[in-house]
Design an enzyme around this catalytic site. Structure first.
Site, PDB file in Angstrom:
ATOM      1  CG  ASP A   1      -2.962   3.627  -2.783  1.00  0.00           C
ATOM      2  OD1 ASP A   1      -4.190   3.386  -2.773  1.00  0.00           O
ATOM      3  OD2 ASP A   1      -2.486   4.380  -2.164  1.00  0.00           O
ATOM      4  CD  GLU A   2      -5.630  -0.564  -0.382  1.00  0.00           C
ATOM      5  OE1 GLU A   2      -5.463  -1.210   0.751  1.00  0.00           O
ATOM      6  OE2 GLU A   2      -6.583   0.414  -0.597  1.00  0.00           O
TER       7      GLU A   2
ATOM      8  CG  ASP B   1      -2.008   1.246   1.251  1.00  0.00           C
ATOM      9  OD1 ASP B   1      -1.982   1.811   0.441  1.00  0.00           O
ATOM     10  OD2 ASP B   1      -2.658   1.029   2.153  1.00  0.00           O
TER      11      ASP B   1
HETATM   12 MG   LIG Z   1      -2.501   3.975   0.072  1.00  0.00          MG
END
Ligand SMILES: [Mg+2]
Length: 423
Positions: A107-108, A13
């Protein structure tokens, strides 16, 4: 996958992603408290850097409040065109160590590296190398949790932040979970947290020690059952490779507005445009159009229409969405004669998706139903869309558009776009 039996699920993350990108692009912002979006005069903060979070600034907060908490904060406009590109670069690095990767937001991602240990070493070594590569090749900080289940890995990455790595050894899982606040359980909301707090339940260990039946009574059958299981460290979910999105949708919260033709057309035109652009970018089209109308007080109704031919043209989708919305709105006005109908949210989605190249050009079907992509009129609509997509790709979203679809203030469209994107 593979013979490896230890903790082999990674949750990776990126840290304060949008703010970190701004600090990457402008070195003078590094180490400083910044907010993406908003201003001291107003607007809403979309994301905050860790330096700003330390003062209590967070995403969703009014700019004015952020300035009060942190007088030295710098407000920056987002570089929306760069976020997707940088995040995709990070995902490409992660994919280098395993094909079993499940991206869950921009974003993960979860990775199952059990099949990779014979090549790259134990999972925590793999995670360490990934963090270094993301820092070196992309320039962004990323935290990774390594554990035996998805839930544990997700909790571990949150504990690892910022810019850290946490491995939960299988024999120490209970010890790891017990002292952590219930807020770290994946999927717990503020309401559930408040209810648990009112019962004196603050830690995951306390929740695990509470009988699942009373947790279900407190939080409801579904949510209570799920949270109990996670607190008890039961999570059989596997990391699945990306599945194709089954629908593409967008929604707009409207506060409380009278349902006038102008308002409905402007909002639906805007939503239809966002949905249609995304469909076309994926070379897809869909046969079922669904509109959801929410009224003040949270009651909502949906109306759908399944067409003979898939649609991806902005105008066609707008027209169908308007037709569906007005079906619902007319029913509502009949329920409340003499009252002005108010709306608090509109949503448009398209499902039953097919690949666009499967849409056949029809031989002349005069006079040409513009809703059918294969007809002459339908093809003309798509030609307009295609050239608009190309202009927007070069000059940005505001460069060209159907009139009602142009920007309406509030949260920038590009940011919405990222937040809504299925990946
Ligand atoms: Mg993040």
């Amino acid at each position: 996958m593979g013979m490896y039996s230890g903790a082999a699920i990674l949750h990776a993350d990126l840290d304060a992603f949008y703010a970190s990108v701004e600090q990457l692009l402008d070195p003078s912002l590094r180490g400083r408290p910044i907010a993406v979006g908003g201003s001291a005069a107003g607007g809403v903060v979309l994301a905050a850097s860790y330096e700003a979070k330390r003062f209590g600034v967070s995403g969703g907060m009014p700019g004015r409040r952020a300035r009060e908490l942190c007088p030295r904060i710098t407000f920056v406009r987002g570089h929306f065109d760069r976020y997707q590109q940088l995040a995709d670069g990070v995902m490409a690095i992660l994919r280098d160590v395993t094909p079993v990767i499940e991206r869950i937001s921009i974003d993960e991602a979860f990775l199952d590296v059990s099949g990779s240990v014979h090549l790259f070493g134990p999972p925590d070594v793999i995670a360490d190398q990934l963090r270094r590569r993301v820092r070196r090749e992309i320039g962004l900080p990323i935290s990774i949790g390594v554990a035996r289940t998805k839930h544990l890995a997700k909790v571990a990455s949150q504990v690892a932040k910022p810019d850290g790595l946490v491995l939960v050894a299988p024999e120490r899982e209970r010890e790891f979970l017990d002292p952590l606040p219930v807020a770290l359980i994946w999927g717990i909301g503020p309401v559930a947290q408040a209810r648990l707090r009112s019962e004196g339940i603050h830690t995951i260990g306390q929740l695990a020690a509470t009988s699942p039946a009373s947790v279900r009574r407190l939080l409801g059958e579904a949510a209570g059952g799920k949270l109990s299981a996670l607190a008890l460290n039961e999570d059989p979910r596997r990391v699945t490779g990306a599945t194709r999105a089954r629908s593409v949708g967008a929604q707009s919260a409207m506060g409380r507005q009278p349902a006038t033709p102008d308002t409905v057309r402007a909002v639906l035109g805007h939503l239809a445009d966002r949905v249609a652009v995304r469909l076309r970018a994926k070379h897809r089209a869909g046969r079922t159009v669904t509109v959801r109308v929410r009224y003040p007080g949270m009651r909502s109704v949906t109306r759908s229409l399944t067409l003979g031919e898939p649609v991806a043209a902005t105008l066609t989708l707008t027209e169908i969405a308007e037709q569906l919305a007005w079906q619902a709105l007319h029913e509502e006005s009949q329920r409340r004669p003499g009252e002005q109908v108010q709306i608090s949210l509109l949503a448009v989605s398209v499902s039953n998706l097919v690949a666009r190249h499967a849409v056949q050009q029809e031989l002349a079907v005069p006079p040409g139903d513009p809703r059918r992509e294969g007809s002459e009129a339908g093809a003309a609509r798509l030609a307009v869309d295609t050239s608009m997509d190309a202009v927007r790709a070069r000059f940005g979203r505001g460069a060209v558009g159907y009139l009602p679809a142009m920007s309406r203030g509030g949260v920038p469209d590009d940011f919405r776009e990222l937040a809504e994107k299925e990946v």
